[in-house]
Every structure is written in structure tokens, then in C-alpha cells.
Design a protein around this motif. Structure first.
Motif, PDB file in Angstrom:
ATOM      1  N   THR A   1       0.755  -1.488   0.028  1.00  0.00           N
ATOM      2  CA  THR A   1       0.031  -0.533  -0.670  1.00  0.00           C
ATOM      3  C   THR A   1       0.945   1.468   0.310  1.00  0.00           C
ATOM      4  N   THR A   2       0.130   2.598  -0.187  1.00  0.00           N
ATOM      5  CA  THR A   2       1.029   3.353  -0.056  1.00  0.00           C
ATOM      6  C   THR A   2       2.307   3.935   1.605  1.00  0.00           C
ATOM      7  N   VAL A   3       1.823   2.831   2.194  1.00  0.00           N
ATOM      8  CA  VAL A   3       2.805   3.057   3.358  1.00  0.00           C
ATOM      9  C   VAL A   3       4.454   3.102   2.944  1.00  0.00           C
ATOM     10  N   ILE A   4       4.247   2.359   1.884  1.00  0.00           N
ATOM     11  CA  ILE A   4       6.334   2.466   1.216  1.00  0.00           C
ATOM     12  C   ILE A   4       6.343   4.004   0.002  1.00  0.00           C
ATOM     13  N   GLU A   5       5.072   4.924   0.405  1.00  0.00           N
ATOM     14  CA  GLU A   5       5.600   6.152  -0.129  1.00  0.00           C
ATOM     15  C   GLU A   5       6.623   6.676   0.453  1.00  0.00           C
ATOM     16  N   VAL A   6       7.525   7.004   1.233  1.00  0.00           N
ATOM     17  CA  VAL A   6       8.600   8.080   1.885  1.00  0.00           C
ATOM     18  C   VAL A   6       9.252   7.170   1.927  1.00  0.00           C
TER      19      VAL A   6
ATOM     20  N   GLN B   1       6.324  10.448  -5.048  1.00  0.00           N
ATOM     21  CA  GLN B   1       7.018  10.070  -3.802  1.00  0.00           C
ATOM     22  C   GLN B   1       7.366   9.349  -4.020  1.00  0.00           C
ATOM     23  N   LEU B   2       6.184   8.143  -4.842  1.00  0.00           N
ATOM     24  CA  LEU B   2       6.202   6.708  -4.856  1.00  0.00           C
ATOM     25  C   LEU B   2       7.065   6.253  -5.736  1.00  0.00           C
ATOM     26  N   ARG B   3       6.901   7.211  -7.045  1.00  0.00           N
ATOM     27  CA  ARG B   3       8.255   6.630  -8.260  1.00  0.00           C
ATOM     28  C   ARG B   3       9.629   6.456  -6.974  1.00  0.00           C
ATOM     29  N   GLY B   4       9.743   7.667  -6.526  1.00  0.00           N
ATOM     30  CA  GLY B   4      11.176   7.769  -6.081  1.00  0.00           C
ATOM     31  C   GLY B   4      11.821   6.974  -5.933  1.00  0.00           C
TER      32      GLY B   4
END
Ligand code: ADP
Ligand code: MG
Length: 701
Positions: free
Chosen positions: A558-563, A588-591
Motif C-alpha cells: 500500500t502507500t505505506v512505502i510512500e516515503v 514520492q512513490l516513483r522515487g
């Protein structure tokens, strides 16, 4: 007679205000006559002229006059009184669901009426429901409003009529009392062509002919005059905050060449020149006995962590503690792993604290933090909650600040001020380093972070290749799955990110689980991991570690890996339902990919049909990898609230200013604020109180 100032006259001094009404007004933050003057209308309606019935547009509020041609009680689903009213140009229906006998009598055919109300499209063409109305005496028609009618922000238990009357009384007091123009006219800005009093008079009572369209857009010069003043007040409040903190002093953390060298030598890379420049700025700041308040901006992957670690080394070499706060457990854990690799060889002792750490483990960490045996403390916001006592905190580092609001920043500062007697003479507040990976457009940073100095790491480490991005219809899902297979088969790794509209951990976890199952069926030869916010911290750590170690090929998340998540071997990222996310979040995600030397790819899957806005966002993602450009676009498309993060929005509420609409005046706002601070310091607190109230937030830093 020395007239008292308007901010000293309570609303209870106005006609018709008893204790009960005064209480209600208090609740709305309206304490003084001055508060009423600054309680500005949200919009205006025009009751200064009569509109021909034939020319009425639906969904407008108009005054009409005409003769009732027919009047009937209609029994539909609800009984209603229906009157047809006509003038020289057309007819319209008035509809009343609540009416009594007397009313019905007075609305017979042949009656001349003036009505005011909102026009809607109804069963019988254009209709007005429950208009206000007056009987017309042709010989002596009632007067029309002389000014546009203001509509004030909804005020529970206080009618518009009442608020209008009170604001009217407040305006009358302007004849006898001075309202200090705190932005002196000799500041000589084109923004200040309207005097304060003229601007207020106009906005409470716009004369007929005032451009309603300008007013509706907030572009009227009188509004702009007040918006400029409000922005100046906000800016000053942040500068004040900074002054207050800096009055406290801080421990001077002397540069330690030997310690920094040892740290840098054992890194597997050398710092980029941008990293070096920013590290030097920070080092100079924290060697002073004035608390550093610095924001480091740098695009994802620009290498902020190592710069922060270098600052921590300097603090620790001076015998002080450093604390690093991350917004999520995953990121905190990752920092812990990094810092252990970097700092353990130097003999630096690390403590660790998150909200989920309980019992004995927690006590051990707390004791180490309190007695100083822990030199750097890494964790989530749990670091700054009740019960955590630092031994001698000299430096606070907040990572990914866009996740935290101004209030949290303040809480941290307070915490840092709890230094004990050991540090006597060393100053009383820690230095503060704030890092954000969401680049903030310059103008916005200027106003949202006026209390901070800003450094920018504007260079990526060498050898990075830009992530190539494609945007694909979800119908192409099977192709994408094949692409994952191909990539993982040759030893690369991939992320598959599931997104939901609702902010629900549970639903998001379920969606990710379902996707992981689906993908495992189709990619049976791959090892697939699953990570989401509902897992126990230990489980998250294990999964991230397995992914880092290459045991997992594809990580469904999920977006928990966003940062912050940093696994250089991962070179492919799929984002499902990417149309749901904002630009900054996508960036951010793509980063998470593009961190190694391999070419990286990002696939933005979308579920048609999508709006023009979403399509425009995805197009920008395809076109650029530059976080600053993306932030500018995000600002254009979604406005400052989203760019600064939702938490920030609550902190940045304006009466009349609008950061986006008024961003063109921000440079000037800054100049005015500085001039006031230097030349008219006595006005500063008055101005802040006028616009921000005596909010505690700014009172105590
Ligand atoms: P961010 O600025 O997004 O927080 P990180 O600090 O996580 O970036 O750094 C991203 C990656 O780049 C990490 O793996 C880090 O070790 C690495 N890195 C940082 N600085 C350099 C450098 N000067 N040269 C090469 N790699 C670097
Ligand atoms: Mg980071």
C-alpha cells in the motif's frame, strides 16, 4: 474624551447584545467590535435592483416585481401553495410548502408583490421556493437596498440579519473611533491603495455597481488590500515564533573535523557538492549558540539522510544527544538500519523508540535516553510524547516534514526545551533540522515556512538514470504482469502499489492482499511479499529486510512505502489506480525506484474513465522527473492545502487571503513584514492579534 480602541470595546456594548448573544459571538471568536469589522462576508447578493422576470437565470438570487395571476393550493406529494406571478416580460412560479390561512388570503390573484429569492428549475419551469415577499403599494414602493447585501459565514444561532446589524453598528463606530492602520501607508506599496477603513467599509457594504465578479473571485482591490495585510500578519507570526525560539539560545555544537572525517571515510560514496554545501550550512548553524531552524529540501533520492547523520555526528562529538523523527515505522526502522551501519563503527550508541514498542523493551530504551547512554535516538513521533525524558538533546531532526504540521513542530520544540541541569550554560533549546522530500514551490515555502531558513539539495548522486514513466489503461494489466515477470526473472525487483480512495487501513490492506493473491497465481515462479499498514511492526521489518536482501522479487504494497524506502535493486514500479493520487504522492512513490544504476521504469495504471484533471496529472508524471516542477504543477492543479499536506492546511486558515490566488503578492508580503519588524516593531503583535487572534500557538514557542 479619549475614545478607547475598537479592539477594547466588547461586543456586549453594542445595541441588542445581551449576555446570551454575547456568549454565542464569543464562540465564533467575535469578542470585540474590531473582531466584527474583520468578520468579512463570504459573498454578496444584489438586492439593489429589480430583475425582469423574462431575464432571470436559474440558480441566481434576484428581486422581482409583478402581479399574481393565479393562486392555488396544489395537492401533490406535499401540499403547497402555488402562485403564478407576472410582469411585462414573463411569468414565474412561487411555491410555499408552509403557509397559513391568512397568508393564502393575502396572496390572491391580482395582488402586486415584490419578491426576493433563489430561482430554481422546478416542475413548472422557473420557481422560487419560499421567497421573501412584500406587498406593493404602487403609489409608494418600498425602497430597494442601497448596497449589495453581504452574506456572512454561517454562524450558528445568529441570523444573517443580526450579524449584518452588528457589523453595521461596528462600522458606525469607525466614525468616532480610530482603527489603526498598522501597515503604515508610507510602506508605499501598490497593494495598499485602499486604506484599511475604506476597504472594510466597502467589503461590509459594497455600493451598487461594485464589480460582483471581482468580489466573488476575491480580486477586488479592497479584498486584496486586506488579504495582503492578513498574509503579512501570518508571516509576522512565524517570524515572531522564530524570534521567541532564538531568544532561548541553544548549545553551540562545535565542528569536529576528526569525527566528521571518520564518518565520511567509511561511507561507500562521497558526498555530492550539493550535499557538501548544505552540510556546511548546517554545521555553521549548529556551531552557534542561536538555535538553528533550518529546512532542507531535496528531491527524492537526493541523499538527505546522510547530511542529517553528519549533523548528528557533530552534535554527538560535542557531548549532546541527537534525535531523528520519521513519519512512519518503516522509515524509522530503515533509518535505524542505516545509522547503525554508519555510526556503530564510530562507537556511537543508538536508541530506538516507536509507539508500538511496549513493556520492558520500552523501559530499557527510555532509561538509555534519560541517562545519556543513548547518543542518537531514532523513532516516530513517539519520541516526543509524554514520559520521554532526554538527557541533553542538542539537535532534533525531523524527516519528511510534509507529514507533520506546524503544531507538531512546536510540540517538538517544547520537548527539546526540557533540558536538565547538566547542560547548564549550554542554552535551552535544541537545534532543529527539518527535511522534506516534497519540494515546496518557493512562494509557498516563503509563507508556510517563514520561520525556517531553507537549504536545497539540488543535485542527485551521480549515476542515477531518470525513471522512465508510462501511463497505461488497466485493460493492459496482463502485459504489465508479463513485464514484471521479465524484469524479476533477470534478477531485478519490483513494487506493485495498491491505492484506495478511502483512507482506510483495513480496506487498503484487503485490496493489497487480494492483489498479492492474484499476482501470485499468475507469477507462480516469483517470490511475492506483501506489506501494508495493518502488519505488526516486526512483520513489516522482516518483509522489508527480505526485500532488501533480494529474497522477495515483487513487493505488493500500500502507500505505506510512500516515503523514504530505499532498495536500490528495485527498478520497476507499478502503481494501480494512479489516477486517484496527487502528483506529489505519485512522485514520492516513483522515487522508490531509480535509486540504483539500472534503468528504472514506472507504470501508472489507470482505471477508465478518468477526468481531464487526472489525465493532466498523469501526463505531467510522464513528462518530468523533477520534483520541483511537479510541485509547481501540483500547486496549480490542487492548491496549497494539498501541496503542504492536509495537516498543514488546518494550520494555514485564512479569513480572506488565499495562498494560491494571492501567491503573486508573497514576495511583497515578505518585504512589508520585514519592514514592519524593523521600523514599526510596536505594530507587530497588534497585527498578529488582529488577524490570528491571541492564539496560543504563537504565544508560546
Ligand atoms: P532522500 O533524500 O530521498 O531521503 P536518501 O537519503 O534515502 O534520499 O538517499 C538515497 C540513496 O542514495 C541512499 O541509498 C543513499 O545511501 C544514497 N546516497 C546518498 N548520498 C549519496 C552520494 N553522494 N552518492 C551516492 N549515493 C548516495
Ligand atoms: Mg529520506
Amino acid at each position: 474624551m479619549a475614545a478607547s480602541a475598537l479592539h477594547e470595546i466588547g461586543v456586549d456594548k453594542l445595541r441588542g447584545v445581551g449576555p446570551q448573544l454575547a456568549g454565542k459571538l464569543q464562540k465564533l471568536g467575535l469578542h470585540s467590535v474590531q473582531d466584527l469589522l474583520f468578520h468579512l462576508p463570504l459573498r454578496y447578493i444584489d438586492r439593489t435592483k429589480i430583475t425582469a422576470i423574462g431575464g432571470i437565470q436559474p440558480l441566481t438570487e434576484v428581486v422581482i416585481e409583478g402581479e399574481i395571476k393565479a393562486s392555488d393550493v396544489v395537492f401533490g406529494r406535499r401540499r403547497s401553495l402555488v402562485c403564478r406571478i407576472q410582469d411585462h416580460s414573463g411569468t414565474i412560479t412561487l411555491r410555499f410548502f408552509h403557509f397559513n390561512q391568512a397568508q393564502q388570503q393575502s396572496l390572491q390573484a391580482g395582488t402586486q408583490l415584490r419578491c426576493f429569492g433563489e430561482v430554481r428549475r422546478g416542475k413548472a419551469g422557473l420557481e422560487m421556493y419560499h421567497p421573501e415577499y412584500q406587498h406593493l403599494n404602487q403609489a409608494k414602493p418600498p425602497a430597494l437596498a442601497e448596497t449589495l447585501t453581504p452574506i456572512y459565514p454561517a454562524t450558528e444561532g445568529v441570523t444573517q440579519q443580526r450579524i449584518r446589524d452588528l457589523c453595521g453598528q461596528a462600522l458606525q463606530r469607525l466614525d468616532t473611533h480610530r482603527l489603526e492602520d498598522l501597515l503604515y501607508a508610507d510602506l508605499d506599496s501598490p497593494r495598499l491603495t485602499y486604506s484599511l477603513v475604506d476597504a472594510l467599509r466597502l467589503l461590509h457594504n459594497p455600493p451598487p455597481g461594485t464589480a460582483l465578479n471581482l468580489l466573488a473571485e476575491g480580486e477586488h482591490p479592497a479584498q486584496q488590500r486586506l488579504a495582503a495585510e492578513e498574509l503579512v500578519a501570518h508571516h509576522l507570526s512565524l517570524l515572531r515564533l522564530r524570534q521567541k525560539i532564538q531568544q532561548q539560545g541553544a548549545p553551540a555544537l562545535a565542528p569536529n573535523e576528526a569525527a566528521s572525517q571518520r564518518f565520511l571515510e567509511q561511507l561507500p560514496f562521497t558526498l555530492t557538492s550539493a550535499q557538501q554545501r548544505v552540510a556546511t550550512e548546517i554545521s555553521a548553524d549548529i556551531s552557534q549558540s542561536l538555535p538553528m531552524l533550518r529546512l532542507v529540501q531535496g528531491d527524492v533520492g537526493s541523499g538527505k539522510t546522510v547530511v542529517a547523520a553528519l549533523a548528528a555526528v557533530q552534535a554527538i562529538a560535542s557531548g549532546m544527544q541527537a534525535a531523528l523523527m520519521a513519519p512512519t515505522e518503516i522509515l524509522a526502522e530503515q533509518h535505524r538500519v542505516n545509522f547503525e551501519t554508519w555510526l556503530k563503527p564510530l562507537g556511537i550508541r543508538i536508541a530506538w523508540l516507536t509507539g508500538k514498542l511496549k513493556g520492558k523493551g520500552r523501559e530499557v530504551q527510555l532509561a538509555a535516553i534519560a541517562d545519556g547512554s543513548a547518543q542518537i535516538i531514532i523513532g516516530t513521533h513517539a519520541l516526543f510524547q509524554e514520559g520521554v525524558e532526554f538527557h541533553n538533546l542538542g539537535l532534533t531532526i525531523i524527516d519528511e516534514q510534509h507529514r507533520f504540521g506546524v503544531h507538531q513542530r512546536l510540540a517538538l520544540r517544547k520537548k527539546g526545551a526540557n533540558l536538565d541541569a547538566d547542560t547548564e550554560g549550554l542554552g535551552s533549546t535544541p537545534h532543529q533540522l527539518i527535511m522534506t522530500a516534497t519540494p515546496i514551490p518557493r512562494t509557498l515555502a516563503m509563507s508556510a515556512y517563514a520561520d525556517l531558513d531553507c537549504s536545497v539539495i539540488d543535485e542527485l548522486p551521480p549515476g542515477r538514470t531518470p525513471v522512465e514513466t508510462v501511463v497505461l489503461n488497466n485493460l493492459r494489466r496482463n502485459d504489465v504482469i508479463e513485464r514484471v515477470r521479465a524484469s524479476c526473472t533477470i534478477g531485478r525487483q519490483a513494487y506493485w502499489v495498491c491505492t484506495l480512495i478511502e483512507e482506510s487501513d483495513v480496506l487498503e490492506a484487503q485490496a493489497a492482499e487480494a492483489t498479492a493473491q492474484e499476482l501470485q497465481l499468475m507469477l507462480s515462479e516469483l517470490s511475492i511479499g506483501l506489506i501494508h499498514g495493518r502488519l505488526k511492526p516486526k512483520e513489516k521489518v522482516q518483509i522489508m529486510q527480505a526485500f532488501k536482501d533480494g529474497e522477495i522479487n515483487l513487493l505488493v504494497a500500500t502507500t505505506v512505502i510512500e516515503v523514504g524506502v530505499d532498495v536500490p535493486n528495485a527498478s520497476l514500479m507499478i502503481i494501480e489506480n494512479s489516477e486517484r493520487l496527487g502528483l506529489s504522492q505519485l512522485h514520492q512513490l516513483r522515487g522508490r525506484v531509480g535509486r540504483g544504476s539500472e534503468n528504472s521504469h514506472c507504470v501508472l495504471l489507470y482505471q477508465p474513465p478518468i477526468s481531464g484533471n487526472s489525465a493532466a496529472r498523469l501526463k505531467i508524471m510522464r513528462e518530468t522527473n523533477d520534483g520541483f516542477k511537479i510541485a509547481e504543477k501540483d500547486l496549480e492543479i490542487r492548491g496549497p492545502g494539498e501541496v503542504l499536506g492536509t495537516r498543514q492546511t488546518g494550520d494555514m486558515q485564512f479569513h480572506i487571503a488565499d495562498l494560491q490566488r494571492d501567491s503573486h503578492m508573497l514576495p511583497e508580503v515578505k518585504t512589508i513584514a520585514l519592514t514592519l519588524l524593523q521600523q514599526y516593531p510596536e505594530n507587530v503583535d497588534l497585527l498578529i492579534a488582529r488577524w490570528l487572534g491571541h492564539s496560543e500557538q504563537y504565544g508560546q514557542a
